[in-house]
Design a protein around this motif. Structure first.
Motif, PDB file in Angstrom:
ATOM      1  N   ARG A   1       0.834  -1.211   0.000  1.00 33.17           N
ATOM      2  CA  ARG A   1       0.000   0.000   0.000  1.00 33.17           C
ATOM      3  C   ARG A   1       0.868   1.260   0.000  1.00 33.17           C
ATOM      4  NH1 ARG A   1      -2.924  -3.102   3.824  1.00 33.17           N
ATOM      5  NH2 ARG A   1      -2.236  -1.757   5.552  1.00 33.17           N
TER       6      ARG A   1
ATOM      7  N   ASP B   1       1.885   1.750  -3.459  1.00 31.07           N
ATOM      8  CA  ASP B   1       0.738   2.203  -4.252  1.00 31.07           C
ATOM      9  C   ASP B   1       0.513   3.706  -4.135  1.00 31.07           C
ATOM     10  OD1 ASP B   1       0.244  -0.309  -5.181  1.00 31.07           O
ATOM     11  OD2 ASP B   1      -1.356  -0.773  -3.752  1.00 31.07           O
TER      12      ASP B   1
ATOM     13  N   ILE C   1      -5.735   4.747  -7.143  1.00 29.34           N
ATOM     14  CA  ILE C   1      -6.093   4.071  -5.892  1.00 29.34           C
ATOM     15  C   ILE C   1      -7.587   4.199  -5.617  1.00 29.34           C
ATOM     16  CG2 ILE C   1      -5.772   4.124  -3.387  1.00 29.34           C
ATOM     17  CD1 ILE C   1      -2.914   5.114  -3.935  1.00 29.34           C
TER      18      ILE C   1
END
Length: 719
Positions: free
Chosen positions: A594, A597, A653
């Motif tokens: 994450r 990301d 995202i």
């Protein structure tokens, strides 16, 4: 002398930069988040200017000024005295208001002392911070704050068992030792006599009032949390919250009291002040300051608004107003993303203010991503090409016209703006917010479509945050990612904040058969000389203190014995020095993915949060929240501090969240985000008293057809 010359700048990730910056001009520094803009502008140029200015003062004075260490740079020439206008919240104590912090309240007090009827004396008679003008009941606070003594203690515990809940009263603390010999420390309070309970309550009340309430010092966030927890607060019944005594409240100018003027929205106050037949210099000064507040998009505030309630962007613009009236020239003004929190309409006003400061003969340095602010630059410095170790270089410097032909990430983003979303996703239902009336909302009822991306927009102060707060109240399971600060303790790091530090410690402990405490720089494994910080601070009394790398652990923060333990050949120090990108290949932790990301793959696991930029902190928080299971996400201006490249990554995202069946609601001004939305809710038509209505709901394609919406005009112009 027409240029600031920087030679060999190596602060943080800067790669020995050498550059010149034109004086008496606007220079915008841009580049992807983490590319080194803040390191160059704030931590190098501004820090050295402030340090050299402080060196001109005697040692006694320097010791009482903020300390600025010498930045890692060979030389900086032709600096001027610097004014840093950053996004740090103004804060302040209970007596600090928008009026006092901008000096507008002082002008208003002077006006009432000269033009008010009846005449009652000097301007101090209208000050809630002076005994001559303050309400005697609340001492000028406007609220009656009383200690909630019942909340101070847990009656089912004894003193040694932690009965006193106030900070500083555990059995090894100073305040506990001051009272322990006066009371039975082993018996639960519930079994005490009424007389002893009253005696303890009186002691605690006196302590709490003296330490937490009767203070004129700026209140820290932690201290304010204690006050909120252990007090009750209501508007003062004597002054009705105006802070002033009865005499001050009796004086009027053109039919209004000073408290009534202070409570008005600033944009509404301006025309009333212009009508006042009073001392011309005072009225002129008031109008100039009030007009400046409107010009920077703060016309929706009132002068009696407490400064601790202002956002970072609002705080920055208030600071700007304080300097616009200055007649100083040849100053160096440094701005940190001044477009934060501003609607495109207000950005246009802001650029006019920056030009005004430049035209007075000052040098303006701006760290910024907004294309509208980049466009007004006399000179552009673009850093990159990437972030962290991949940044710290100058990839372009020149005029805006020359930037248009460049091939940097910034130039490409400026040329290739996002198009309208002409194929919005279909909602599966809607979440209704009914009869919302908080702050300036006017009995608003609106539906938020589910399983799509909805953007709530409108000028600053139009009611966006109030509407979303109403939604969160009605649907408490919502995951909210707001702009509240992440912890910035020097011991807080990427690893500790995201929670991956603990599984890494457990892994090291399991593989090596030892305690997990050994692998914490805050516990048993810490270097004893630097206490796990990796650096040693030396106080040089009246000279600037210095920070040096610990000579024992050489900055690794752990003892040699701990560093002998390894996993796959890596010591705990080696792991903390890994970037997130590298660590993801070693450790199977979803949060690392994450972090990549959201564009933070270049951070090291042990990087202190205090070294991160605002944009990096925001994305770090986003990465943590994305790991939760939630049907509804609410994000408050998530593009804050983001370069257009990073905004594109953020949109990816959000798209993935929607595709996974979540409802995503974003409060945002960024035109690229608005154009990419499935649904838009626009509030207005203006700010404050002129806002609070839903002006438009629909798709981005429908928004550009709206003639009522201020936002629509900018989406059309930028399409």
């Amino acid at each position: 002398m027409d240029q600031i010359r920087v030679t060999g700048a190596r602060q943080h990730n800067l790669r020995g930069l050498t550059l010149t910056v034109p004086r008496r001009a606007i220079t915008v520094f841009t580049g992807v988040s983490g590319s080194g803009k803040t390191s160059l502008v704030f931590d190098t140029i501004a820090a050295e200017a402030q340090r050299q200015l402080n060196e001109t003062f005697p040692a006694f004075v320097r010791h009482r000024l903020p300390s600025y260490g010498r930045p890692d740079v060979d030389a900086i020439e032709n600096l001027s005295p610097v004014v840093v206008i950053n996004q740090r919240r103004l804060g302040g104590n209970a007596r600090s208001t928008v009026g006092t912090i901008t000096d507008i309240q002082a002008l208003l007090r002077l006006l009432f002392s000269r033009a008010g009827e009846p005449r009652i004396g000097e301007s101090t008679a209208f000050s809630f911070n002076d005994p001559a003008g303050m309400c005697p009941r609340c001492s000028g606070i406007g609220r009656v704050v009383s200690p909630d003594v019942d909340s101070f203690v847990d009656v089912d515990r004894s003193l040694t068992g932690g009965a006193i809940l106030l900070p500083g009263f555990s059995d090894d603390k100073y305040w506990y030792r001051q009272i322990s010999d006066r009371f039975d420390t082993g018996t639960p309070l519930r079994r005490w006599s009424a007389a002893k309970r009253r005696e303890l309550d009186d002691v605690l009340r006196e302590h709490f009032t003296r330490i937490y309430i009767r203070t004129n010092k700026e209140v820290s966030t932690r201290k304010q949390a204690v006050v909120d927890r252990f007090t009750t607060s209501v508007p003062c019944p004597d002054c009705d919250g105006t802070r002033l005594n009865e005499i001050a409240r009796s004086v009027r100018v053109n039919g209004y009291t000073i408290a009534e003027y202070a409570a008005m929205q600033i944009s509404s106050l301006v025309p009333l002040v212009k009508e006042i037949d009073g001392p011309e210099p005072v009225v002129t000064g008031l109008v100039e300051r009030l007009d400046a507040m409107v010009a920077v998009g703060l016309g929706y505030l009132s002068l009696d608004r407490a400064t601790p309630t202002l956002s970072g962007g609002e705080s920055q613009r208030v600071k700007m107003v304080r300097h616009l009236g200055s007649s100083l020239t040849e100053m160096l003004y440094v701005f940190d993303e001044p477009s934060t929190g501003l609607h495109p309409r207000d950005v246009t006003r802001l650029t006019g203010m920056l030009r005004q400061l430049r035209d007075k003969g000052n040098t303006i340095l701006v760290v910024e991503h907004d294309p509208d602010i980049v466009q007004i630059a006399d000179h552009v410095v673009d850093l990159g090409p990437g972030a962290g170790a991949d940044g710290g270089r100058i990839v372009f410097q020149g005029t805006v016209t020359e930037l248009a032909d460049a091939h940097t990430a910034t130039a490409l983003a400026v040329r290739n703006r996002a198009g309208l979303n002409t194929r919005p996703r279909r909602p599966t239902g809607e979440i209704i917010v009914a009869n919302a009336s908080r702050n300036n909302l006017r009995d608003v009822t609106v539906g938020f479509p589910t399983e799509v991306l909805t953007v709530v927009t409108g000028v600053a102060g139009s009611g966006k945050s109030s509407l979303v707060s109403a939604l969160v109240d009605q649907y408490p399971g919502t995951t909210v990612i707001d702009q509240s600060a992440v912890s910035t303790s020097r011991r807080s790091s990427t690893a500790t904040y995201t929670g991956i530090a603990e599984p890494i410690r457990r892994l090291f402990a399991r593989v090596n058969g030892v305690s997990t405490a050994l692998f914490s720089a805050n516990s048993a494994g810490a270097c004893p000389d630097c206490r796990g910080l990796g650096v040693v601070d030396t106080d040089l009394a009246f000279m600037d203190g210095i920070t040096t790398v610990c000579g024992t652990c050489h900055g690794q923060r752990f003892t040699d014995d701990v560093l002998k333990y390894t996993v796959d050949g890596y010591s705990i120090a080696d792991v903390l020095d890994m970037t997130v990108d590298k660590a993801r290949a070693v450790f199977d932790e979803p949060v690392l993915t994450r972090l990549v990301d959201v564009g933070l793959g270049y951070l090291t696991l042990g990087q202190p949060l205090s070294t991160l930029s605002g944009g990096e902190c925001q994305r770090l928080k986003l990465a943590g929240e994305l790991g939760r299971d939630a049907a509804v996400y609410v994000l408050d201006e998530p593009t804050t501090g983001l370069h257009p490249v990073d905004v594109e990554r953020l949109l990816g995202i959000l798209d993935r969240l929607v595709r996974a069946g979540n409802t995503v609601i974003v409060v945002e001004h960024d035109l690229d985000v608005i154009r990419r939305a499935d649904w838009v809710i626009d509030l207005g038509p203006d700010a404050g008293d002129g806002g609070g209505h839903v002006i438009f709901t629909g798709t981005p394609s429908d928004l550009v057809l709206s003639r009522q919406s201020i936002t629509a005009a900018y989406v059309r112009a930028d399409a």
